[in-house]
Design an enzyme around this catalytic site. Structure first.
Site: not given
Length: 353
Positions: A14, A16, A200, A203, A281-282
Site C-alpha cells: 500500500h 501511492h 480502499h 478507513e 500509504d503516502d
C-alpha cells in the site's frame, strides 16, 4: 535485544505513486516546473487532519499540488526509481506501487503511454535495487464509473505477476464519494484478467462500508479495512473470506481516524485471525515510511520479533508474487528470526505523525 526491522524481508502493498515522493524531490520538481506549493508541502510539515470532509479536502488539496509537480516521463521514472530505492533500504523485497495514470496522461500522450512509463520504470527499478516492483492501477471514486472501466481494460492488457507488470486494480479517494456498487463492472473486467481486487474501504467509513465493498467488489485485499474491527461480524466475514487488510497506521492517525498509534486496532485484527500487511500509504504527507509502521507494531502494540516476522510473512503471502517467490521470501523471514538479535533498536519511541 531486538532484531533490525530494516533487515526484515517484507512486501509493501500500500504505497501511492505521488505519495511515495521524497520531499526533496518534490521541492526540486516544483522549482523546475514553476509550481507554487502550499506551505505544508514547501515547509515539509507532516499533516494532521480531521476525519471529516473538511479534513479530506485539505488532504486532497495538498496531494493535488504535489501531483502537479510530476509533469514529464522522466519525472515519473524518477518517482518510481526513488520509491523502489527507499523501499529496498527498508528491507522491502516486493513493492506493489499504486498509480492512477489519468493524472499524468496529458503530459505524456495518453493513458497507455503514462502507464507504460511507470511499468518500464518498475522494470528498471527491479534490476537496480533487487526489490521486485509491480503496479496496481487505481481508479478514482470522484470520476465516473465508465472511466474506471477504461482503466480496468488498460490494466488487463498489462496483467502479469512479474516486475513491471500490473498485478491489481484498485479504487481510491474519499470513501464517502460515489456509489461503490457502480464500480463493480470495472472490477469484473480486472478480475477476469487475473488481477487482484484491491479497493480502499474501511478507513474513513466504518464496517458497513466494508460489508458493501465485500459484496460489490469481491476484494482480495482491502486498502486499509482497519475499521472492520468495530464490528465482530464484519471482521469475521473478512477473515473467513481470506481478504487481507493493508493497514497503514501513520496515515490513520494523520487523517484523524485514531488519536494516536496505540489506538490503531492492530492487535484486535491479528487476534481475530486477519491477514494484515502493513503499509506507508503516502509518506510524502504522513512522514513515516514502511519500517516505522513495523516499529509502531513493536513499540505501541507490544509485538515481539516472532509476531513481526508473522506480519512480514503475511505481507508476502498477500502479494501477487509467484508461489516460488513467496516461498523464497518466507524462508528469508525465517532466517531473520533465527539470527541472533542485533541490538536494542528503536528505544527512542515510534515515529509520530
Amino acid at each position: 535485544m531486538t532484531r533490525s526491522l530494516e533487515t526484515l524481508p517484507k512486501a509493501h502493498l500500500h504505497l501511492h505513486f505521488t505519495g511515495s515522493m521524497r520531499p526533496a524531490t518534490l521541492l526540486e520538481l516544483a522549482e523546475r516546473h514553476g509550481v507554487r506549493l502550499p506551505a505544508a508541502l514547501s515547509g515539509q510539515q507532516m499533516v494532521s487532519l480531521s476525519p471529516d470532509e473538511r479534513g479530506w479536502f485539505r488532504f486532497q488539496r495538498l496531494y493535488d499540488a504535489a501531483r502537479a509537480c510530476v509533469r514529464t516521463a522522466e519525472d515519473m521514472r524518477r518517482v518510481v526509481l526513488e520509491a523502489a530505492a527507499d523501499d529496498a533500504a527498508e528491507g522491502s523485497r516486493r513493492l506493489e506501487l499504486q498509480v492512477d495514470p489519468t493524472s499524468y496522461a496529458p503530459h505524456v500522450g495518453g493513458l497507455t503511454p503514462a502507464l507504460e512509463v511507470v511499468l518500464a520504470a518498475a522494470r528498471e527499478a527491479t534490476a537496480l535495487t533487487g526489490t521486485t516492483v509491480a503496479v496496481v492501477v487505481a481508479a478514482s471514486r470522484v470520476r465516473h464509473p465508465l472511466d474506471a472501466r477504461t482503466l480496468a481494460r488498460l490494466a488487463a492488457r498489462h496483467a502479469g505477476d512479474g516486475p513491471g507488470e500490473v498485478v491489481g486494480f484498485g479504487l481510491s479517494n474519499d470513501e464517502r464519494r460515489g456509489d461503490t456498487a457502480e464500480f463493480a463492472a470495472a472490477f469484473t473486467i480486472a478480475r477476469r484478467a487475473g488481477l487482484a481486487s484491491v479497493p480502499h474501504s474501511g478507513e474513513l467509513l466504518g464496517p458497513e462500508h466494508v460489508r458493501t465493498t465485500l459484496a460489490a467488489l469481491r476484494p482480495d485485499r482491502l486498502g486499509h479495512g482497519v475499521r472492520c474491527a468495530e464490528d465482530p461480524a464484519v471482521l469475521a466475514r473478512v477473515v473467513d473470506a481470506g481478504v487481507a487488510l493493508e493497514v497503514c497506521p501513520a496515515s490513520n492517525v494523520a487523517l484523524g481516524v485514531y488519536g494516536d498509534l496505540a489506538a490503531v486496532p492492530l492487535r484486535r485484527l491479528l487476534d481475530a485471525g486477519a491477514t494484515v500487511a502493513l503499509g506507508a500509504d503516502d509518506p510524502l504527507l504522513f512522514g513515516p515510511r514502511l519500517v516505522a509502521q513495523y516499529r509502531s507494531a513493536r513499540e505501541d502494540h507490544g509485538l515481539d520479533d516472532a509476531a513481526l516476522a508473522g506480519l512480514a510473512k503475511a505481507s508476502i503471502s498477500a502479494s501477487r508474487g509467484t508461489a516460488g517467490d513467496k516461498a523464497a521470501l518466507h524462508a528469508e523471514v525465517d532466517d531473520w528470526l533465527a539470527a541472533a538479535p542485533e541490538g536494542r533498536e528503536g528505544l527512542t519511541g515510534a515515529t509520530r505523525v
